[in-house]
Design a protein around this motif. Structure first.
Motif, short mmCIF file in Angstrom:
data_model
loop_
_atom_site.label_atom_id
_atom_site.label_comp_id
_atom_site.label_asym_id
_atom_site.label_seq_id
_atom_site.Cartn_x
_atom_site.Cartn_y
_atom_site.Cartn_z
N GLU A 92 21.85 69.10 13.26
CA GLU A 92 22.44 69.02 14.60
C GLU A 92 21.56 68.18 15.53
OE1 GLU A 92 22.90 73.16 15.35
OE2 GLU A 92 24.84 73.23 14.31
N GLN A 93 20.25 68.39 15.40
CA GLN A 93 19.30 67.62 16.21
C GLN A 93 19.44 66.13 15.90
OE1 GLN A 93 17.35 69.05 18.63
NE2 GLN A 93 17.11 66.89 19.17
N THR A 94 19.52 65.81 14.62
CA THR A 94 19.61 64.40 14.21
C THR A 94 20.89 63.76 14.74
OG1 THR A 94 18.46 65.00 12.21
CG2 THR A 94 19.51 62.85 12.24
N ILE A 95 21.99 64.50 14.66
CA ILE A 95 23.27 63.97 15.14
C ILE A 95 23.17 63.57 16.61
CG2 ILE A 95 25.67 64.60 15.66
CD1 ILE A 95 25.64 66.24 13.06
N THR A 96 22.47 64.40 17.39
CA THR A 96 22.29 64.07 18.81
C THR A 96 21.35 62.87 18.96
OG1 THR A 96 21.99 66.45 18.86
CG2 THR A 96 22.23 65.34 20.97
N ASP A 97 20.21 62.92 18.29
CA ASP A 97 19.21 61.86 18.46
C ASP A 97 19.75 60.49 18.05
OD1 ASP A 97 17.55 63.80 19.25
OD2 ASP A 97 16.29 63.84 17.45
N TYR A 98 20.49 60.46 16.95
CA TYR A 98 20.93 59.17 16.42
C TYR A 98 22.37 58.85 16.78
CZ TYR A 98 16.69 58.56 13.68
OH TYR A 98 15.40 58.37 13.29
N GLN A 99 22.99 59.67 17.59
CA GLN A 99 24.39 59.47 17.98
C GLN A 99 25.29 59.24 16.76
OE1 GLN A 99 23.87 56.07 20.55
NE2 GLN A 99 22.07 57.10 21.34
N VAL A 100 25.16 60.13 15.77
CA VAL A 100 26.00 60.03 14.58
C VAL A 100 27.38 60.55 14.92
CG1 VAL A 100 26.25 60.73 12.17
CG2 VAL A 100 23.97 60.46 13.15
N LYS A 101 28.40 59.75 14.55
CA LYS A 101 29.77 60.21 14.79
C LYS A 101 30.26 60.94 13.55
CE LYS A 101 31.24 56.56 17.82
NZ LYS A 101 31.84 55.24 17.66
N THR A 102 30.39 62.26 13.67
CA THR A 102 30.83 63.05 12.51
C THR A 102 31.54 64.31 13.00
OG1 THR A 102 30.06 64.39 10.65
CG2 THR A 102 28.50 64.02 12.44
N PRO A 103 32.52 64.78 12.22
CA PRO A 103 33.18 66.04 12.61
C PRO A 103 32.22 67.23 12.62
CG PRO A 103 34.41 64.89 10.89
CD PRO A 103 33.12 64.18 11.05
N GLY A 104 31.19 67.21 11.79
CA GLY A 104 30.27 68.34 11.78
C GLY A 104 29.15 68.11 10.79
N VAL A 105 28.21 69.06 10.73
CA VAL A 105 27.05 68.88 9.84
C VAL A 105 27.45 69.07 8.37
CG1 VAL A 105 25.34 69.56 11.53
CG2 VAL A 105 26.37 71.30 10.08
N GLY A 106 28.60 69.71 8.14
CA GLY A 106 29.01 69.98 6.77
C GLY A 106 29.90 68.90 6.18
N THR A 107 30.09 67.80 6.92
CA THR A 107 30.97 66.73 6.44
C THR A 107 30.32 65.98 5.27
OG1 THR A 107 31.76 66.46 8.68
CG2 THR A 107 32.24 64.68 7.15
N LEU A 108 31.11 65.70 4.25
CA LEU A 108 30.58 64.90 3.14
C LEU A 108 30.27 63.50 3.65
CD1 LEU A 108 32.80 65.86 0.06
CD2 LEU A 108 30.73 66.94 0.96
N VAL A 109 29.15 62.97 3.21
CA VAL A 109 28.70 61.67 3.68
C VAL A 109 29.69 60.57 3.33
CG1 VAL A 109 26.91 59.95 3.33
CG2 VAL A 109 26.27 62.30 3.72
N ARG A 110 30.42 60.78 2.23
CA ARG A 110 31.43 59.80 1.79
C ARG A 110 32.41 59.45 2.91
NH1 ARG A 110 33.38 58.26 -2.96
NH2 ARG A 110 32.10 59.69 -4.16
N TYR A 111 32.72 60.43 3.78
CA TYR A 111 33.76 60.20 4.78
C TYR A 111 33.23 59.61 6.08
CZ TYR A 111 36.34 62.96 1.45
OH TYR A 111 36.90 63.39 0.30
N LEU A 112 31.93 59.33 6.15
CA LEU A 112 31.39 58.69 7.35
C LEU A 112 31.56 57.18 7.24
CD1 LEU A 112 28.07 60.69 7.87
CD2 LEU A 112 30.33 61.16 8.78
N SER A 113 31.54 56.51 8.40
CA SER A 113 31.61 55.05 8.38
C SER A 113 30.26 54.49 7.93
CB SER A 113 31.95 54.53 9.77
OG SER A 113 30.80 54.68 10.59
N GLY A 114 30.25 53.22 7.57
CA GLY A 114 29.03 52.58 7.09
C GLY A 114 27.88 52.72 8.07
#
Lengths: 312, 503
Positions: free
Chosen positions: B383-405
């Motif tokens: 959760e901390q990383t998502i905020t720090d790096y502004q990762v766009k994701t539905p949640g921390v449990g999302t499979l990495v496959r479904y994220l954009s490049g």
């Protein structure tokens, strides 16, 4: 002439060529298939089906030519199922091949039982006979092996040459190679990937069916359950050993055939060693040769990979 | 009457709308640029034109006649040719066999090779595209392969040539040559569509430009009417805040090297992948490694982080010999690796985001205690990383496959930079990313440098290297062919020549 070492050698070589023939035929078909990108483990099933239908056709019609036709149809039946599964439905080609082997084993055994019931003396079909080629068959050692054989074997030599020309000297061969190496490029060049693969599967069926027919119409003259007993798998090895080159396939088949001929001869010599030990011989040779040819082989880059155009 | 007119073309892949009602008009004898970010739908549109994909709706007109192109074969017969980004050449066949692939020349199937070869040579001389028709494709370099692809189109007498990111694999000189050839082709009356995401390229070669964004057309204009800023804004939909390297930053070039390679050699099957390569990297600098793909960059990166062991030579980290150390140990003492192949080497695609983030440290506190994973810590870390790096994701449990490049790359960076590394090997860190993500990565690298980390930046993108690097080394054929200090007046031509192994 049939005295001493030369006699043994002559007989052995002749037997090697006979053993090699079904392997060569099936191997040529598989070469087309693999070069186009389809790995068909179902070669055993193709041969078995070919052997069965060639026997049935020849038995009821008493015609060898119709028997051959039946053999080809039997092989094509299995190979086109595999082709459809691989090209159209994009299934795992190895699993499909394995399944077809068992299907062919079950079907042929079942039909045979239906047609002839449980008999102790096997029904027989006509077989082809040797035709000696004048002059050439008189050459010592190799004469009898290559030029005093049945027409099947001459046909095989002819097919090896023909396959070589098609695969290595024509655009057709280039199209097949392109399809197996880089199907996307072949598609982009306007070659039909599925068409090429279906045609290769068809050839695989015809050749594999001929290979199976050789067992019934030339070597044995009868059919029994699981008559191929693993020859299809050996033919797969022959294809790898022969590096998917028609002449290479022939050479590899003769090598494996020689191991088999030697094995039969040693079994009858009465060494007091269980026959199973000799039965292993061709397979040991196969493993050894494979071991030494590691790294020299080049498989088509897209072998076993389904091609889906719309895939991103 | 325009040569080509594509009207209201739509195409979707699953839920993704790759093209939405796109219009494209190409005149005879013009060079038309198709500009857009990665994933804007440029290649999809062209693949529809070339018959690889079928549009869901919309129409294509050639010379005002509606056409339906259901396969590449039909495109070829309509005199459309395409050079794909990944070349469509069969590696085991010869140049000439590849060029005539799929067409029935005289004598088919026993094609008269000699005559074909002569014809190829004639075409290649005419356009100054030097080529040996009998060479086997797999022995040729990418620059030559592109020539083969272009000659292939000319041989097919294509009237409309589509080139997908043609300069991505070229040295600056090769690019110049390519553009000269394209201009010749234009003068001959042929039309060219060039797909690109580089604005500078559009301005130097194109007559008109169509800009795509998120699968839709945002504009089309003559090149004289739109400036660089306008194009950039059309392409990304906002103004760009670019990363700038602080040249006043205190280089620590007189300090001890964080990484030194001494005569590192690596042998391939029949070739030397790296031969006696020597290189030094200081703390607080970005050392850019320029070179055409496939000259040993990836292998060099893998030798440095310990995935491959060199056949001879030494790898020194802060003066200590680490040549025989494994990857894990090297990472523990302060190395970080951003691999070029995100999907293959950087992530486990079918594992979720939070697990991918701790791959370097999952066996250590606080993530694990007595070999048992602590889910809560992992989750909070993610959760901390998502905020720090502004990762766009539905949640921390999302499979990495479904994220954009771009978001996938952020996961890798977050993981690798977590241990405050002293050395970062970043291999093609912005390849395939859109401009926004690219700037994010660039800024991050500069921040790491300012913090004092030594960074080896491997990139095929010279613009990026010049923007970020303090020094630029050039690699060719497994050797360092040049080492230059980066300053405003740096000689691009010189780098290009060194990339080609000429100087």
């Amino acid at each position: 002439m049939d005295t001493g070492l030369i006699g043994i050698l002559t007989a052995l070589l002749a037997a090697s060529v006979r053993m090699a023939t079904p392997l060569t035929l099936a191997g040529l078909g598989e070469t087309f298939s693999e070069k186009s990108g389809i790995l068909n483990i179902g070669l055993e099933g193709i041969m078995l089906s070919g052997a069965f239908f060639s026997f049935i056709f020849a038995y009821y019609s008493q015609s060898i030519l119709l028997g051959l036709l039946g053999g080809c149809l039997g092989g094509v039946f299995i190979s086109m199922i595999h082709g459809y599964l691989s090209v159209r439905l994009n299934v795992d080609q190895t699993i499909a091949g394995l399944a077809l082997n068992f299907l062919a084993l079950g079907l042929t055994s079942f039909f045979f039982l239906m047609a002839f019931g449980r008999t102790t003396d096997l029904p027989e079909c006509p077989v082809v006979h040797q035709i000696a080629i004048p002059l050439l068959s008189d050459i010592p050692i190799i004469g009898p092996a290559f030029f005093n054989q049945d027409p099947f074997i001459y046909l095989t030599f002819l097919l090896v040459a023909l396959c070589y020309v098609v695969l290595h000297r024509t655009e057709w061969g280039i199209n097949i190679q392109a399809t197996g190496e880089h199907p996307r490029a072949a598609d982009a060049a306007g070659i039909s990937v599925s068409g090429t693969r279906y045609r290769a599967a068809l050839l695989n069926g015809v050749f594999g069916g001929l290979g199976g027919s050789y067992l019934t119409l030339a070597l044995l003259g009868f059919f029994m359950e699981n008559i191929t007993s693993g020859k299809g798998y050996i033919a797969l090895v022959v294809v790898i050993l022969g590096r998917r080159h028609p002449v290479g396939v022939l050479m590899a088949a003769i090598l494996v055939g020689a191991a088999e001929a030697l094995q039969f001869r040693m079994q009858t010599m009465g060494f007091g060693i269980p026959s199973q030990v000799f039965n292993m011989f061709p397979y040991v040779i196969t493993v050894l040769v494979l071991l030494f040819s590691i790294g020299k082989n080049r498989t088509p880059a897209a072998l076993g990979e389904p091609y889906i155009r719309n895939n991103r | 009457m325009p040569l080509l007119c594509m009207k209201q073309v739509c195409k979707s892949f699953g839920k993704v709308q790759a093209n939405q009602k796109v219009n494209l008009t190409v005149e005879r004898g013009e060079i038309h640029a198709l500009l857009g970010e990665n994933g804007a739908g440029k290649t999809t549109l062209m693949n529809i034109l070339y018959g690889i994909y079928q549009p869901d709706s919309g129409s294509i007109l050639m010379d005002d006649q509606p056409v339906s192109i259901s396969s590449p074969g039909e495109a070829i017969s309509l005199k459309i040719g395409m050079v794909h980004q990944h070349f469509m050449l069969v590696p085991t066949l010869s140049v000439s066999q590849n060029i005539t692939l799929g067409i029935k020349e005289r004598g088919y199937p026993f094609t008269d090779r000699k005559e074909v070869d002569r014809k190829i040579t004639r075409v290649s001389r005419e356009y100054g595209l030097d080529i040996d028709p009998t060479a086997i494709i797999e022995d040729l370099s990418v620059g030559v392969l592109q020539r083969v692809e272009i000659i292939k189109l000319l041989y097919h007498q294509a009237e409309l040539l589509i080139l997908d990111e043609p300069t991505a694999v070229l040295t600056p000189q090769e690019t110049e040559n390519l553009f000269a050839v394209l201009k010749r082709l234009k003068e001959d009356g042929r039309s060219i569509i060039i797909i690109t995401h580089r604005i500078a390229e559009v301005q130097s070669i194109a007559d008109r430009v169509t800009v795509l964004r998120d699968g839709a057309r945002v504009g089309c204009d003559n090149i004289g009417n739109v400036g660089e800023a306008r194009l950039s804004e059309m392409m990304i939909g906002r103004q760009l805040d670019t990363a700038v390297r602080e040249t006043s930053h205190q280089n620590r070039l007189n300090e001890a090297a964080v990484l030194s390679l001494e005569n590192v050699s690596l042998n391939g099957r029949n070739v030397n992948i790296l031969s006696k390569l020597t290189l030094e990297l200081k703390p607080g600098e970005i050392l850019g490694l320029a070179g055409v793909d496939g000259n040993g960059q990836k292998e060099l990166a893998e030798v440095i982080v310990g995935i491959r062991r060199p056949d001879s030579g030494k790898v020194l980290f802060e003066g200590n010999d680490v040549t025989i150390l494994g990857v894990r140990k090297r990472k523990r003492i302060g190395m970080a690796y951003v691999p070029d192949d995100r999907h293959h080497d950087g992530l486990i695609l079918d594992m979720d985001l939070s697990s991918n983030l701790i791959l370097n440290a999952h066996d250590q506190p606080p993530f694990a205690r007595f070999h048992f994973l602590n889910d809560q810590v992992r989750r909070r870390h993610a959760e901390q990383t998502i905020t720090d790096y502004q990762v766009k994701t539905p949640g921390v449990g999302t499979l990495v496959r479904y994220l954009s490049g771009g978001n996938q790359q952020k996961i890798i960076l977050a993981r690798e930079l977590d241990g405050i590394p002293k050395l970062i090997v970043a291999s093609q860190p912005t390849r395939g990313l859109d401009i926004g993500a690219e700037e994010f990565v660039n800024k991050l690298l500069l921040a790491q440098r300012d913090r004092g980390a030594g960074i080896l930046l491997i990139s095929a993108d010279l613009d990026q290297l010049i923007k970020l690097s303090d020094r630029i080394a050039v690699i060719f054929d497994g050797r360092i062919t040049g080492l230059l200090n980066n300053h405003a007046g740096i000689d691009l031509a010189e780098i290009g020549l060194k990339m080609a192994g000429v100087a």
